[in-house]
Design an enzyme around this catalytic site. Structure first.
Site, PDB file in Angstrom:
ATOM      1  N   LYS A 139       0.837  -1.192   0.000  1.00  0.00           N
ATOM      2  CA  LYS A 139       0.000   0.000   0.000  1.00  0.00           C
ATOM      3  C   LYS A 139       0.875   1.246   0.000  1.00  0.00           C
ATOM      4  O   LYS A 139       2.080   1.181   0.236  1.00  0.00           O
ATOM      5  CB  LYS A 139      -0.916   0.001   1.224  1.00  0.00           C
ATOM      6  CG  LYS A 139      -0.177   0.017   2.564  1.00  0.00           C
ATOM      7  CD  LYS A 139      -1.142   0.016   3.731  1.00  0.00           C
ATOM      8  CE  LYS A 139      -0.389   0.072   5.054  1.00  0.00           C
ATOM      9  NZ  LYS A 139      -1.284   0.176   6.214  1.00  0.00           N
ATOM     10  N   TYR A 191      14.632  32.082   1.686  1.00  0.00           N
ATOM     11  CA  TYR A 191      13.423  32.865   2.004  1.00  0.00           C
ATOM     12  C   TYR A 191      13.456  33.393   3.435  1.00  0.00           C
ATOM     13  O   TYR A 191      13.969  32.737   4.358  1.00  0.00           O
ATOM     14  CB  TYR A 191      12.177  31.999   1.823  1.00  0.00           C
ATOM     15  CG  TYR A 191      11.780  31.786   0.377  1.00  0.00           C
ATOM     16  CD1 TYR A 191      11.441  32.863  -0.441  1.00  0.00           C
ATOM     17  CD2 TYR A 191      11.739  30.513  -0.163  1.00  0.00           C
ATOM     18  CE1 TYR A 191      11.075  32.668  -1.759  1.00  0.00           C
ATOM     19  CE2 TYR A 191      11.373  30.295  -1.482  1.00  0.00           C
ATOM     20  CZ  TYR A 191      11.036  31.385  -2.277  1.00  0.00           C
ATOM     21  OH  TYR A 191      10.682  31.191  -3.594  1.00  0.00           O
TER      22      TYR A 191
END
Length: 821
Positions: free
Chosen positions: A492, A716
């Site tokens: 999964k 940033y």
């Protein structure tokens, strides 16, 4: 040499059980039923290990017309009236004894190689350097185990002029068995290190075990700088009458290195040999390559090769690609690159990997001439054609003059080209669509040009998935289980980030019992990719039941509402057999029937006979932690009680499963009929386990290096600064790839050239920056985010999370590359 079943039984000193004369000619030895090739002359050894029993595959082999078997006492031969059986006490011992006899028939130079690292490289380089002079047999890839070594030595034939065999051990007592099979007269000891150290007292003990390979050697070559190898060879009487050749940077030796200097892309070595100063330039700069080449240099000098010829041949060496590489290719293709050699033995192995690509119906092999095989072209390429038929290869492309000369042996649709350049001129990307392509060629054919043409655009940030490590982990878990316990493998969440189809392919080839996915669309994708294993869907949605029935998927049923909804879909679909898996609540408090609902659930299923309970299961809440062991015991007891009630209500076999990876390792009483392997299969349990190997390796490369002055901001919000003038490296990986912003400004570290480099500034969407002021590096250098050599546990701790989240958080835009060693 050609043996008969009768002569083999005489060698093993046992009887041959047969309906007729045991005069079948035997050429091929088979220990893995999936690698069947020449049916008529194959002898299958049904090896019994703690992980598997080869006798389980005799029925299938018999259906495929195999008629000769070596089996252990107690096997019922009556269902196989046309078969011939050699019955032995231990089939592995019998295999080794047969090959010991076979080896003893040859009076030729045999080189035996051992050590902690570098065995395969030394073997392959030695082969490359000597193949022009002799017909050589060597181990395919890393076939250096108790099974791999006899399979390799069996390849010796009447035309063989030299054998080169590596031998690896993981515990005391193993090397004596390999020595008796290889019987080397020349020995090379590469080095001693940490590999498999857990099974030895210390380095001295391990060196003493490995050195047993050289008991009957006339000549032994080693490095004196490894203390315990030197101690054993210098202090034991049994080596007194042998020719001991050594090399060293520190001590007196046969070849004494005086100077080693790295220049551009090579290393210049100055050494003293027999009072002469020799210079050797090797086309490598790393220490491992240098260390691997030094004993080879000593051997070539000992064999009488002139230094000029040694230099000429070593200059042509290149790094050995030790593993098959699988990646996405153009036009929906899958590319398997195994272009570091093209001998017949490794071709067999590579084709087995091609067969695993169930997602493609079309299989294509691009093969170069097989050089220096020592065989006539007709005989050699008849074997290649047989392999193409056995492995169901649809399209064959041959490159080289030799194959062109025997083109009539190949299928009519085969294509042939004189050279790689001609192939590149006449064929292009549009000639390949939705197929699995294996390229395999000798280095001189430069198949890297073909690889570059066929593969999708290469990205500098990739997740490397080692499928050999995956299977190692599965086999390790098998060794911890009772023989009858099945395995359900969790694929999964994109196989925990590793890639659903690719992982499912290899699990299907290695015959796990079940797969499990989270949602229906994951299961449908596997079915469309050719996966035939039973698949359980753990989070079934009511609107997907029709699709599940259409694609033979099996839902987890966790409530009466879901059960009744599933039944309505079954009725509408007209299905007479609708498998389901009952999830019961034992303490996790997620999905599952509570105990009070069990009677009504049983009654509903009994009243609707099309519903069939395949399994009943639950989930352990704290299998990894000792502090939860009492609670785990309570869960096991509750599961026993409820599952017993369900099983007794039906007159057919129902599987029970409770344990996950950590449960297998810590709670053997919870194995029941099946276990579910998840994170442990990928080598990243919630606690470190030295027997497991990490499967995934996330790497990137330095895009640019900049000099930054103290006080300048980085990234940033101007959050990053250096404490003094220094350098930063910009990497093409960011939070859109799975690198959390919480790792910004020194909270996270990556591995660069063996040193930890802190992240500086904020992690950006597509990139981040490292402070490399104290690390020698250059643009293009590889950076390790995590992997076997820098555990995922490290970054998981820095992210304040668990390895599950790290793996499943890696974006699918990060390219996956698959390797099989």
């Amino acid at each position: 040499m050609l043996y008969t079943l009768k002569s083999i039984s005489e060698i093993l000193k046992v009887d041959c059980i047969s309906h007729s004369q045991c005069d079948i000619k035997i050429d091929q030895i088979l220990t893995d039923s999936r690698r069947l090739r020449n049916v008529q002359q194959t002898l299958f050894f049904a090896l019994k290990t703690e992980r598997n029993d080869g006798a389980n595959y005799i029925v299938d082999l018999y259906k495929h017309q195999v008629r000769a078997f070596v089996i252990q006492d107690g096997f019922d031969t009556k269902p196989f009236p046309e078969a011939h059986f050699i019955v032995v006490k231990n089939s592995l011992t019998a295999l080794q004894d047969l090959v010991k006899y076979h080896r003893a028939q040859f009076n030729i130079p045999i080189v035996g190689i051992t050590g902690s690292n570098g065995k395969t490289i030394v073997k392959e380089w030695l082969f490359e350097l000597l193949k022009k002079d002799k017909k050589i047999v060597r181990n395919p890839r890393s076939y250096n185990s108790q099974i791999g070594v006899p399979l390799s030595v069996w390849m010796l034939d009447q035309d063989t002029e030299m054998g080169i065999f590596e031998a690896g051990i993981s515990q005391a007592g193993e090397m004596s068995k390999l020595e008796a099979i290889i019987q080397p007269n020349i020995g090379i000891f590469t080095n001693i290190g940490d590999a498999h150290q857990e099974n030895f007292i210390d380095y001295k003990h391990k060196a003493g075990e490995k050195i047993k390979l050289f008991e009957r050697c006339d000549t032994i070559i080693y490095c004196r700088d490894h203390q315990w190898i030197d101690w054993h060879l210098s202090n034991q009487d049994r080596f007194e009458n042998k020719t001991i050749l050594s090399w060293s940077e520190k001590l007196g030796a046969t070849l004494r290195v005086k100077n080693r200097k790295i220049q551009n892309n090579s290393t210049l070595i100055e050494a003293q040999y027999q009072n002469n100063t020799l210079l050797l330039e090797i086309p490598f700069t790393d220490f491992a390559s240098y260390e691997n080449l030094m004993p080879i240099w000593v051997l070539l000098l000992h064999l009488g090769y002139q230094q000029e010829l040694i230099q000429e041949r070593i200059s042509q060496l290149s790094h050995i690609a030790m593993r098959l590489e699988q990646k996405q290719a153009i036009n929906g293709c899958t590319l398997i690159n195994d272009s570091y050699n093209s001998d017949i033995g490794s071709l067999h192995i590579a084709l087995d990997f091609l067969v695993q690509q169930y997602q493609h119906q079309q299989r294509t092999l691009i093969l170069s001439d097989i050089l220096q095989s020592g065989r006539e072209a007709v005989s050699l390429y008849k074997d290649v054609v047989d392999l193409l038929k056995t492995k169901s290869v649809n399209r064959f492309i041959g490159i080289g003059h030799d194959m062109q000369s025997v083109a009539n042996l190949f299928p009519k649709n085969a294509l042939f080209f004189e050279s790689t350049a001609e192939f590149m001129n006449k064929m292009g990307p549009d000639d390949f669509k939705k197929e699995a392509i294996l390229i395999k060629g000798a280095r001189t054919f430069e198949f890297e040009h073909i690889s570059n043409m066929l593969q999708n655009k290469v990205h500098e940030t990739v997740l490397e998935v080692n499928l050999s490590h995956l299977i190692h982990n599965v086999n390790y878990f098998k060794s911890q289980l009772k023989p009858e316990v099945k395995i359900m493998a969790m694929v999964k969440a994109f196989s925990y980030g590793a890639g659903s189809v690719e992982v499912a392919n290899v699990l299907q080839f290695h015959q796990v019992d079940y797969l499990a996915v989270a949602y229906t669309d994951e299961g449908v994708a596997l079915r469309k990719a050719g996966i035939a294993l039973p698949i359980m869907v753990m989070n079934p949605e009511e609107q997907s039941f029709e699709q599940m029935l259409r694609y033979s998927l099996e839902p987890e049923i966790y409530s009466l509402r879901i059960l009744k909804s599933y039944y309505q879909a079954v009725r509408h679909h007209g299905t007479v057999y609708a498998p389901l898996h009952i999830k019961i609540e034992t303490g996790m408090n997620r999905l599952g029937f509570i105990e009070a609902e069990v009677d009504e659930t049983i009654g509903f299923i009994q009243s609707n006979p099309s519903l069939k309970v395949v399994s009943v299961f639950s989930h352990l809440a704290g299998s990894d932690g000792e502090i939860f062991d009492n609670f785990t015991d309570q869960q096991i007891a509750k599961f026993h009680r409820i599952s017993d009630k369900i099983i007794k209500a039906f007159d057919y076999k129902i599987i029970r499963h409770l344990s996950n990876s950590n449960g297998v390792l810590r709670h053997p009483s919870a194995q029941f009929d099946m276990v579910r392997l998840g994170i442990g299969m990928y080598g990243a349990t919630d606690f470190e386990h030295h027997q497991l190997k990490e499967v995934n390796r996330l790497v990137t490369r330095i895009s640019q290096i900049k000099t930054i002055k103290k006080g300048e901001s980085i990234g940033y919000d101007r959050n990053g600064q250096l404490e003094k003038d220094g350098q930063i490296a910009i990497l093409p990986i960011g939070y859109a790839d799975g690198i959390r912003r919480s790792l910004s400004n020194g909270e996270g570290h990556f591995m660069l050239n063996g040193q930890l480099a802190p992240i500086v500034g904020n992690v950006c969407m597509d990139m981040c920056m490292l402070d490399v002021s104290k690390i020698k590096c250059k643009e293009g250098d590889q950076v390790i985010v995590f992997g076997p050599d820098f555990s995922i546990q490290h970054i998981a701790r820095e992210m304040n999370t668990i390895p599950y989240e790290v793996l499943t958080g890696i974006s699918q835009r990060v390219k996956r590359i698959y390797f099989q060693e």
